[in-house]
Design an enzyme around this catalytic site. Structure first.
Site, PDB file in Angstrom:
ATOM      1  N   ASP A   6      -7.957  -5.309   0.366  1.00  0.00           N
ATOM      2  CA  ASP A   6      -8.343  -6.101  -0.615  1.00  0.00           C
ATOM      3  C   ASP A   6      -8.007  -7.327  -0.539  1.00  0.00           C
ATOM      4  OD1 ASP A   6      -9.718  -3.947  -1.872  1.00  0.00           O
ATOM      5  OD2 ASP A   6      -7.838  -3.193  -2.714  1.00  0.00           O
ATOM      6  N   HIS A  31       0.786  -1.025  -0.101  1.00  0.00           N
ATOM      7  CA  HIS A  31      -0.071  -0.067   0.081  1.00  0.00           C
ATOM      8  C   HIS A  31       0.970   1.359  -0.010  1.00  0.00           C
ATOM      9  CE1 HIS A  31      -3.007   2.961   1.063  1.00  0.00           C
ATOM     10  NE2 HIS A  31      -4.007   2.198   0.707  1.00  0.00           N
TER      11      HIS A  31
END
Ligand code: ACO
Length: 428
Positions: free
Chosen positions: A365, A307
């Site tokens: 996710d 991320h």
């Protein structure tokens, strides 16, 4: 010359010639707005790794410590104690609603959750196999044609009305894009359900029988919506803000946000995670995939890992993993092969030097796809569910931008690396 200028700037920064802006939390920012006027220099920061594009009081992320908070409230606490509409109110208005404000807000959202019948006719123009995000970009953008002429974005009441309309209609549009693809008739919203449950009944209800709500799955959907509601200045939110900075219609701005969210490096990642886990199939195949992810000559990336901000565990990933476990157990899917592969993959990656060095942890996710799939949401609808949730963040940021009268049109500059000026070859 260049180093002389740089030294002068450093001096200016250290001596306060460029003001330091201090927020409530997080790193300070050097205010370089006057850099070009004073030195004829630009700041080069492709991908905005060191750029604060705005001031915002909505969401705080500390990626090093794994903290995410909406209006100061940690995401874990909101996920445990709140519900999506309360979170939506919090994001839009800055504080949790009183009982009376919550009821009024819920009623406002209910009042606007239907689609104009002419909007419904748009769906029939799409191919049945169209991706739901393609349909959503188009239909949400088309709302501009229905609510444009009477919309004065200079009027705070009208802005709020547009924001509520978007939050209210988004589940109806997302569900319709799915039911259309299955050949079923579009389901109207039902106001006896809360927001998440209503979304579920529009997705799964059949015209020939009563819809039976599973409260465990409805609560999981509510949780998914809370976790995805906002995430400060990510790609899609920045897209919405940039579109909005020109004074564009809010429906067009949110359509731009949906387009940006669709990409596999952003909201499309959970769809890619499930595809990847299905391709892996069995835990024995994991080492091959890890090797591919580490191979710099292979563009493959371990989806659901890494991320831009989180260099620690994404706090949303923890909540969603726990919820996924509960829902799978509730549905008798404890031995779901995808979950087994995901957990094994996570364990192997977390012990691998490549991922440790680069601080690559599972993001939201990684497990959300498994959860959505267990709830019967088809893979191509994953990003659409994300878009429903993120609409609240987008409209909150849109409202904030317009409430801050000082923000002009966004206009980044560039480092031109093309041809120097040259004459057109007349008579060539
Ligand atoms: N698999 C393998 N290697 C990775 C991964 C990954 N998933 N993510 C990053 N890396 C590597 C990069 O190759 C790079 O290695 P290098 O230093 O040897 O060149 C290093 O880690 C840093 O990567 P960046 O691309 O600079 O990180 P960035 O912050 O730009 O990217 C991103 C973040 C786009 C999320 C990236 O980690 C990624 O592509 N992940 C997979 C897609 C994904 O899961 N996206 C969802 C994000 S969450 C959300 O949008 C809700």
């Amino acid at each position: 010359m260049a180093s002389y200028v740089r030294a002068e700037i450093v001096e200016e920064v250290t001596e306060g010639g460029f003001p330091i802006q201090t927020g409530t939390l997080g790193p300070q920012a050097v205010d370089i707005q006057s850099l070009y006027a004073r030195y004829g220099l630009l700041a080069y920061d492709p991908g905005y790794r060191s750029t604060a594009s705005c001031k915002s009081a909505i969401t705080f992320v500390d990626g090093d410590s794994g903290v995410l908070a909406y209006r100061g409230y940690p995401i874990e606490q909101l996920a445990q104690h709140s519900n999506f509409l309360e979170v939506a109110y919090l994001l839009m208005f800055g504080e949790l609603p009183t009982g009376e404000q919550a009821v009024r807000f819920r009623d406002d959202v209910r009042q606007h959750n239907l689609l104009h019948e002419q909007v419904i006719s748009f769906f029939r123009g799409f191919r049945r196999d169209a991706h739901p995000m393609a349909v959503m970009v188009a239909v949400v953008g088309a709302l501009s044609a229905f609510y444009h002429d009477d919309l004065d974005i200079g009027d705070p009441d009208q802005r709020l009305n547009a924001a509520i309309r978007l939050v209210a209609k988004m589940p109806t549009i997302a569900a319709a894009s799915y039911t259309y693809s299955t050949g079923r008739p579009l389901r109207y919203p039902r106001n006896e359900y809360d927001y998440a449950a209503n979304f579920m009944q529009m997705l799964f209800g059949m015209p020939n029988q009563d819809f039976v709500l599973d409260p465990v799955q409805a609560r999981a959907m509510d949780m998914i919506l809370i976790l995805h509601a906002d995430h400060e200045q990510n790609a899609s939110t920045s897209t919405v803000r940039m579109a909005a900075s020109s004074g564009a219609n809010p429906f067009a701005c949110i359509a731009a946000g949906i387009a940006s969210l669709w990409g596999p490096a952003h909201g499309g990642a959970n769809e890619e995670v499930v595809k990847m886990l299905m391709e892996i199939g069995r835990p024995e195949n994991i080492p091959k995939v890890i090797a591919r992810a580490k191979d710099k000559s292979d563009p493959f990336r371990l989806m659901g890992f890494g991320h831009r901000l989180y260099k620690n565990v994404d706090p949303r990933a923890k909540v969603i993993q726990e919820t996924a476990r509960k829902v799978l157990a509730h549905l008798g899917l404890e031995n779901d092969p995808l979950m087994a592969v995901a957990m094994e993959l996570e364990q192997i990656a977390l012990k691998d030097e490549y991922f440790i060095e680069r601080k690559l942890y599972p993001n939201v996710d990684f497990y959300s796809g498994i959860l959505l799939r267990a709830m019967g949401i088809p893979t191509k609808m994953f990003t659409a569910v994300f878009a429903v949730a993120r609409t609240v963040g987008w409209v909150s940021q849109w409202l904030e931008l317009h409430n801050d009268g000082t923000h002009g049109i966004d206009r980044p500059r560039q480092l031109y690396v093309g041809k120097p000026l040259r004459n057109y070859p007349v008579g060539r």
